[in-house]
Design a protein around this motif. Structure first.
Motif, PDB file in Angstrom:
ATOM      1  N   PHE A  14       0.831  -1.205   0.000  1.00 14.29           N
ATOM      2  CA  PHE A  14       0.000   0.000   0.000  1.00 14.29           C
ATOM      3  C   PHE A  14       0.867   1.258   0.000  1.00 14.29           C
ATOM      4  O   PHE A  14       0.567   2.233  -0.682  1.00 14.29           O
ATOM      5  CB  PHE A  14      -0.937   0.012   1.213  1.00 14.29           C
ATOM      6  N   ILE A  15       1.976   1.226   0.734  1.00 11.17           N
ATOM      7  CA  ILE A  15       2.891   2.381   0.775  1.00 11.17           C
ATOM      8  C   ILE A  15       3.486   2.616  -0.616  1.00 11.17           C
ATOM      9  O   ILE A  15       3.595   3.758  -1.059  1.00 11.17           O
ATOM     10  CB  ILE A  15       4.000   2.162   1.833  1.00 11.17           C
ATOM     11  N   ASP A  58       2.134   1.687  -3.498  1.00 10.36           N
ATOM     12  CA  ASP A  58       1.091   2.033  -4.461  1.00 10.36           C
ATOM     13  C   ASP A  58      -0.222   2.310  -3.717  1.00 10.36           C
ATOM     14  O   ASP A  58      -1.098   1.441  -3.652  1.00 10.36           O
ATOM     15  CB  ASP A  58       0.907   0.887  -5.466  1.00 10.36           C
ATOM     16  N   PRO A  59      -0.334   3.537  -3.146  1.00  8.22           N
ATOM     17  CA  PRO A  59      -1.545   3.851  -2.373  1.00  8.22           C
ATOM     18  C   PRO A  59      -2.793   3.807  -3.248  1.00  8.22           C
ATOM     19  O   PRO A  59      -2.760   4.155  -4.413  1.00  8.22           O
ATOM     20  CB  PRO A  59      -1.300   5.271  -1.864  1.00  8.22           C
ATOM     21  N   THR A  96      -5.551  -3.280  -0.058  1.00  9.77           N
ATOM     22  CA  THR A  96      -6.411  -2.550   0.868  1.00  9.77           C
ATOM     23  C   THR A  96      -7.661  -3.370   1.161  1.00  9.77           C
ATOM     24  O   THR A  96      -8.113  -3.435   2.303  1.00  9.77           O
ATOM     25  CB  THR A  96      -6.804  -1.181   0.281  1.00  9.77           C
TER      26      THR A  96
END
Length: 154
Positions: free
Chosen positions: A55-56, A58-59, A65
């Motif tokens: 996630f960091i 590729d938010p 997620t």
């Protein structure tokens, strides 16, 4: 009804295609046979860390997620419904029953090869159940407080 939907959504994942379910089982069996990779993960926080790092990098609201949030949110109703069904609801009873249900689901996934039994799923699911119980508890307190306020007013 909730438990049946939960079992389907989390374990069986039948959404109209028996072939898709059978393919998942075959893929897990193939990994066991060819690579010796079993469908179980007992190292705490391994998949959670991988998801957070992903996630960091590729938010956004992607599969990662969905894994984290979904594993929590899908068990919130359990934490709300169990106290409503118990004669003498308590946090401890609710969490023990939740844990039993969650571990049963993970065991079914492992034994039937319908998924991966993951300790991180247990942790995230228990967090969801805890959030549900806290929601139940706070709602009960607010309703009790509202009843007392109505009695005080002339």
């Amino acid at each position: 009804m909730y438990l049946l939907c939960l079992l389907n959504f989390v374990t069986i994942k039948f959404f109209g295609s028996f072939q898709a379910v059978q393919k998942r089982i075959n893929d897990v069996l193939l990994q066991r046979e060819m690579y010796g990779i079993w469908n179980i993960s007992l190292e705490p926080f391994q998949s959670i860390k991988a998801s957070v790092y992903s996630f960091i990098r590729d938010p956004g609201f992607g599969v990662v997620t969905l894994f984290l949030v979904g594993n929590i949110l899908i068990f919130v109703p359990l934490g709300i419904l169990l106290p409503l069904l118990l004669k003498k609801p308590s946090y401890t009873k609710t969490m023990l029953i939740s844990l039993g249900i969650i571990v049963s689901i993970e065991t079914i996934q492992f034994v039937t090869c319908l998924g991966i039994a993951d300790i991180d799923d247990v942790l995230l699911n228990m967090l969801g159940s805890t959030i549900g119980y806290l929601t139940y508890f706070m709602s009960k307190k607010m309703m009790h407080s509202n009843k007392n306020m109505k009695r005080i007013k002339p």
